[in-house]
Design a protein around this motif. Structure first.
Motif, PDB file in Angstrom:
ATOM      1  N   ASN A 172      87.565 -20.063  28.755  1.00 17.20           N
ATOM      2  CA  ASN A 172      86.884 -18.826  29.156  1.00 17.20           C
ATOM      3  C   ASN A 172      86.053 -18.254  28.022  1.00 17.20           C
ATOM      4  OD1 ASN A 172      89.444 -17.912  27.884  1.00 17.20           O
ATOM      5  ND2 ASN A 172      88.623 -15.891  28.376  1.00 17.20           N
ATOM      6  N   ILE A 173      85.152 -17.383  28.412  1.00 17.68           N
ATOM      7  CA  ILE A 173      84.245 -16.708  27.472  1.00 17.68           C
ATOM      8  C   ILE A 173      84.318 -15.221  27.761  1.00 17.68           C
ATOM      9  CG2 ILE A 173      81.802 -16.361  26.835  1.00 17.68           C
ATOM     10  CD1 ILE A 173      81.278 -19.236  27.865  1.00 17.68           C
ATOM     11  N   ASP A 174      84.385 -14.424  26.704  1.00 13.64           N
ATOM     12  CA  ASP A 174      84.313 -12.963  26.872  1.00 13.64           C
ATOM     13  C   ASP A 174      83.354 -12.431  25.815  1.00 13.64           C
ATOM     14  OD1 ASP A 174      84.787 -10.331  27.589  1.00 13.64           O
ATOM     15  OD2 ASP A 174      86.683 -10.204  26.488  1.00 13.64           O
ATOM     16  N   CYS A 175      82.361 -11.676  26.243  1.00 11.83           N
ATOM     17  CA  CYS A 175      81.453 -11.105  25.253  1.00 11.83           C
ATOM     18  C   CYS A 175      81.134  -9.646  25.573  1.00 11.83           C
ATOM     19  CB  CYS A 175      80.179 -11.935  25.115  1.00 11.83           C
ATOM     20  SG  CYS A 175      79.085 -11.885  26.516  1.00 11.83           S
ATOM     21  N   THR A 176      80.784  -8.917  24.544  1.00  8.61           N
ATOM     22  CA  THR A 176      80.401  -7.508  24.687  1.00  8.61           C
ATOM     23  C   THR A 176      79.071  -7.281  23.992  1.00  8.61           C
ATOM     24  OG1 THR A 176      82.727  -6.833  24.673  1.00  8.61           O
ATOM     25  CG2 THR A 176      81.100  -5.110  24.282  1.00  8.61           C
ATOM     26  N   ILE A 177      78.118  -6.786  24.757  1.00  9.43           N
ATOM     27  CA  ILE A 177      76.785  -6.482  24.219  1.00  9.43           C
ATOM     28  C   ILE A 177      76.715  -4.984  23.946  1.00  9.43           C
ATOM     29  CG2 ILE A 177      74.288  -6.550  24.661  1.00  9.43           C
ATOM     30  CD1 ILE A 177      74.963  -8.735  26.846  1.00  9.43           C
ATOM     31  N   ALA A 178      76.374  -4.625  22.709  1.00  8.17           N
ATOM     32  CA  ALA A 178      76.247  -3.205  22.349  1.00  8.17           C
ATOM     33  C   ALA A 178      74.763  -2.851  22.258  1.00  8.17           C
ATOM     34  CB  ALA A 178      76.947  -2.926  21.028  1.00  8.17           C
ATOM     35  N   MET A 179      74.358  -1.961  23.150  1.00 10.84           N
ATOM     36  CA  MET A 179      72.940  -1.608  23.281  1.00 10.84           C
ATOM     37  C   MET A 179      72.850  -0.243  23.943  1.00 10.84           C
ATOM     38  SD  MET A 179      70.132  -4.055  25.035  1.00 10.84           S
ATOM     39  CE  MET A 179      68.490  -3.920  24.362  1.00 10.84           C
ATOM     40  N   GLN A 180      72.045   0.626  23.381  1.00 12.77           N
ATOM     41  CA  GLN A 180      71.973   1.975  23.937  1.00 12.77           C
ATOM     42  C   GLN A 180      71.237   2.011  25.285  1.00 12.77           C
ATOM     43  OE1 GLN A 180      73.639   4.505  22.409  1.00 12.77           O
ATOM     44  NE2 GLN A 180      73.219   5.716  24.243  1.00 12.77           N
ATOM     45  N   ARG A 181      70.106   1.326  25.330  1.00 11.68           N
ATOM     46  CA  ARG A 181      69.253   1.310  26.516  1.00 11.68           C
ATOM     47  C   ARG A 181      68.620  -0.065  26.636  1.00 11.68           C
ATOM     48  NH1 ARG A 181      64.506   3.925  27.673  1.00 11.68           N
ATOM     49  NH2 ARG A 181      63.941   3.548  25.524  1.00 11.68           N
ATOM     50  N   PRO A 182      68.288  -0.566  27.812  1.00 14.08           N
ATOM     51  CA  PRO A 182      68.533   0.003  29.126  1.00 14.08           C
ATOM     52  C   PRO A 182      69.982  -0.196  29.561  1.00 14.08           C
ATOM     53  CG  PRO A 182      67.585  -2.166  29.386  1.00 14.08           C
ATOM     54  CD  PRO A 182      67.652  -1.893  27.893  1.00 14.08           C
ATOM     55  N   LYS A 183      70.353   0.402  30.672  1.00 14.36           N
ATOM     56  CA  LYS A 183      71.684   0.172  31.251  1.00 14.36           C
ATOM     57  C   LYS A 183      71.766  -1.299  31.659  1.00 14.36           C
ATOM     58  CE  LYS A 183      74.177   3.988  31.408  1.00 14.36           C
ATOM     59  NZ  LYS A 183      74.789   3.951  30.053  1.00 14.36           N
ATOM     60  N   LEU A 184      72.804  -1.992  31.192  1.00 15.15           N
ATOM     61  CA  LEU A 184      72.912  -3.426  31.476  1.00 15.15           C
ATOM     62  C   LEU A 184      73.747  -3.716  32.723  1.00 15.15           C
ATOM     63  CD1 LEU A 184      73.276  -4.868  27.868  1.00 15.15           C
ATOM     64  CD2 LEU A 184      71.221  -4.724  29.275  1.00 15.15           C
ATOM     65  N   ARG A 185      74.492  -2.735  33.196  1.00 14.66           N
ATOM     66  CA  ARG A 185      75.395  -2.970  34.329  1.00 14.66           C
ATOM     67  C   ARG A 185      74.724  -3.682  35.512  1.00 14.66           C
ATOM     68  NH1 ARG A 185      80.325  -1.636  35.267  1.00 14.66           N
ATOM     69  NH2 ARG A 185      80.360  -0.173  33.541  1.00 14.66           N
ATOM     70  N   PRO A 186      73.489  -3.274  35.909  1.00 13.59           N
ATOM     71  CA  PRO A 186      72.870  -3.950  37.065  1.00 13.59           C
ATOM     72  C   PRO A 186      72.579  -5.433  36.820  1.00 13.59           C
ATOM     73  CG  PRO A 186      71.683  -1.919  36.490  1.00 13.59           C
ATOM     74  CD  PRO A 186      72.652  -2.182  35.386  1.00 13.59           C
ATOM     75  N   HIS A 187      72.617  -5.877  35.567  1.00 15.15           N
ATOM     76  CA  HIS A 187      72.260  -7.264  35.237  1.00 15.15           C
ATOM     77  C   HIS A 187      73.473  -8.137  34.930  1.00 15.15           C
ATOM     78  CE1 HIS A 187      68.147  -5.800  34.945  1.00 15.15           C
ATOM     79  NE2 HIS A 187      68.587  -4.839  34.171  1.00 15.15           N
ATOM     80  N   ILE A 188      74.645  -7.514  34.864  1.00 16.67           N
ATOM     81  CA  ILE A 188      75.846  -8.229  34.403  1.00 16.67           C
ATOM     82  C   ILE A 188      76.148  -9.474  35.240  1.00 16.67           C
ATOM     83  CG2 ILE A 188      78.381  -8.052  34.207  1.00 16.67           C
ATOM     84  CD1 ILE A 188      77.071  -6.598  31.906  1.00 16.67           C
ATOM     85  N   ASP A 189      76.137  -9.347  36.564  1.00 17.55           N
ATOM     86  CA  ASP A 189      76.507 -10.497  37.406  1.00 17.55           C
ATOM     87  C   ASP A 189      75.456 -11.610  37.341  1.00 17.55           C
ATOM     88  OD1 ASP A 189      78.997  -9.584  38.055  1.00 17.55           O
ATOM     89  OD2 ASP A 189      78.347  -8.592  39.904  1.00 17.55           O
ATOM     90  N   THR A 190      74.189 -11.236  37.184  1.00 21.09           N
ATOM     91  CA  THR A 190      73.127 -12.239  37.019  1.00 21.09           C
ATOM     92  C   THR A 190      73.344 -12.983  35.705  1.00 21.09           C
ATOM     93  OG1 THR A 190      71.691 -10.620  38.061  1.00 21.09           O
ATOM     94  CG2 THR A 190      70.612 -12.553  37.124  1.00 21.09           C
ATOM     95  N   MET A 191      73.725 -12.249  34.660  1.00 22.75           N
ATOM     96  CA  MET A 191      73.964 -12.877  33.358  1.00 22.75           C
ATOM     97  C   MET A 191      75.170 -13.820  33.433  1.00 22.75           C
ATOM     98  SD  MET A 191      73.030 -10.013  30.463  1.00 22.75           S
ATOM     99  CE  MET A 191      73.779  -8.536  31.065  1.00 22.75           C
TER     100      MET A 191
END
Ligand code: MG
Length: 159
Positions: free
Chosen positions: A95-114
């Motif tokens: 398995n892979i687990d990663c965390t992206i730290a970024m102020q903007r834009p909101k990444l939630r809408p892209h999470i499943d595509t990623m």
């Protein structure tokens, strides 16, 4: 049971007018990562986690940024190469687990595509791939939108 854990961390500066590519997915934004490659900071951290698990050094050793053949390269190509190294060393990816730290834009809408894109590239089920996003509450370089960082952890099992 022969299992190995690996950790990766990467940072890129952000600049106006560049493409923003995270986990192999282009995201609409006014800024993108400054890099020799396509600047996919998330994939770079994941590559380093895999290389770390194998104690094979890091992505900079494997793909030097002084080498013109890697200029502007799609980082999914680098990740595929690292996955082949994992396999040729007799391991499979649990398995892979990663965390992206970024102020903007909101990444939630892209999470499943990623996650779906990483699943395609790495060749493991999407439910074994976690991509998380956090702001840093406007603190630090991520919070000031000067850069983006990613941490990643992978688990490898002897195939
Ligand atoms: Mg990098």
């Amino acid at each position: 049971m022969d299992i190995r854990i690996g950790h990766g961390y990467d940072v890129h500066a952000l600049a106006e007018g560049l493409r923003l590519v995270l986990c192999g997915v282009e995201i609409e934004h006014s800024k993108g990562c400054v890099a020799h490659s396509d600047g996919d900071v998330a994939i770079h951290a994941i590559c380093d986690a895999m290389l770390g698990a194998l104690a094979l050094g890091d992505i900079g050793k494997l793909f030097p940024d002084t080498d013109q053949q890697y200029k502007g390269i799609d980082s999914t190509v680098l990740l595929k190469h690292v996955v082949e190294l994992v396999k040729s060393n007799g391991y499979s990816i649990s398995n892979i687990d990663c965390t992206i730290a970024m102020q903007r834009p909101k990444l939630r809408p892209h999470i499943d595509t990623m996650r779906a894109r990483l699943s395609e590239v790495v060749g493991i089920a999407v439910d074994r791939i976690s991509v998380k996003a956090t702001t840093t509450e406007r603190l630090g370089f991520e919070g000031r939108e000067e850069g983006v960082s990613t941490t990643a952890v992978v688990l490898l099992m002897k195939a």
